[in-house]
Design an enzyme around this catalytic site. Structure first.
Site, PDB file in Angstrom:
ATOM      1  N   HIS A  88     -44.553 -54.764 -21.206  1.00 20.21           N
ATOM      2  CA  HIS A  88     -44.500 -54.242 -22.577  1.00 20.21           C
ATOM      3  C   HIS A  88     -43.909 -52.836 -22.630  1.00 20.21           C
ATOM      4  O   HIS A  88     -43.514 -52.370 -23.699  1.00 20.21           O
ATOM      5  CB  HIS A  88     -45.891 -54.249 -23.212  1.00 20.21           C
ATOM      6  CG  HIS A  88     -45.870 -54.532 -24.676  1.00 20.21           C
ATOM      7  ND1 HIS A  88     -45.180 -53.785 -25.589  1.00 20.21           N
ATOM      8  CD2 HIS A  88     -46.445 -55.532 -25.386  1.00 20.21           C
ATOM      9  CE1 HIS A  88     -45.348 -54.270 -26.802  1.00 20.21           C
ATOM     10  NE2 HIS A  88     -46.117 -55.338 -26.700  1.00 20.21           N
ATOM     11  N   ASP A  92     -40.319 -55.276 -26.230  1.00 22.87           N
ATOM     12  CA  ASP A  92     -41.131 -55.268 -27.430  1.00 22.87           C
ATOM     13  C   ASP A  92     -41.722 -56.667 -27.661  1.00 22.87           C
ATOM     14  O   ASP A  92     -41.043 -57.682 -27.428  1.00 22.87           O
ATOM     15  CB  ASP A  92     -40.258 -54.858 -28.625  1.00 22.87           C
ATOM     16  CG  ASP A  92     -41.032 -54.877 -29.917  1.00 22.87           C
ATOM     17  OD1 ASP A  92     -41.888 -53.994 -30.101  1.00 22.87           O
ATOM     18  OD2 ASP A  92     -40.798 -55.795 -30.735  1.00 22.87           O
TER      19      ASP A  92
END
Length: 117
Positions: A88, A92
């Protein structure tokens, strides 16, 4: 790469790996992995991202399951579970979800791959 280029590259790499005739460096430095848990009968798992990769897609074993159709009827459909894990810090969540939806779309209609490139 084009679809035919990917096909040729994958076939070449798979042949080298199966025969044990590959340098370890050929398996290093990737950014994305596809893992086939279904080949050994597995259904679901949470794949772990290995640095320097940014994501891994795990494909589970296909099997027939009851599916509620748009007209509310229930029909057996061949379903294949997919698990996407990603770093992450680099990917995204919305982008990852759209990517997985694209993969599902291509699996549902493989001819779309010919139009995508």
């Amino acid at each position: 790469m084009s679809v035919p280029g990917l096909t040729r590259g994958l076939a070449e790499m798979a042949g080298k790996v199966r025969s044990g005739q590959f340098p370890v460096n050929d398996l290093r430095g990737g950014t994305f992995t596809i893992s086939n848990l279904g080949a050994i009968g597995g259904q679901y798992s949470t794949p772990i991202v290995n640095v320097p990769e940014v994501a891994i897609l795990l494909v589970g074993r296909s099997r027939k399951l009851p599916v509620v159709m748009p007209d509310d009827s229930i029909q057996p459909r061949l379903m294949m579970p997919l698990s996407l894990s990603y770093d992450h810090r680099l990917v995204d969540g919305g982008t990852a979800a759209r990517f997985l939806n694209d993969v599902i779309g291509y699996l549902e209609a493989p001819s779309r791959l010919l139009l995508a490139f």
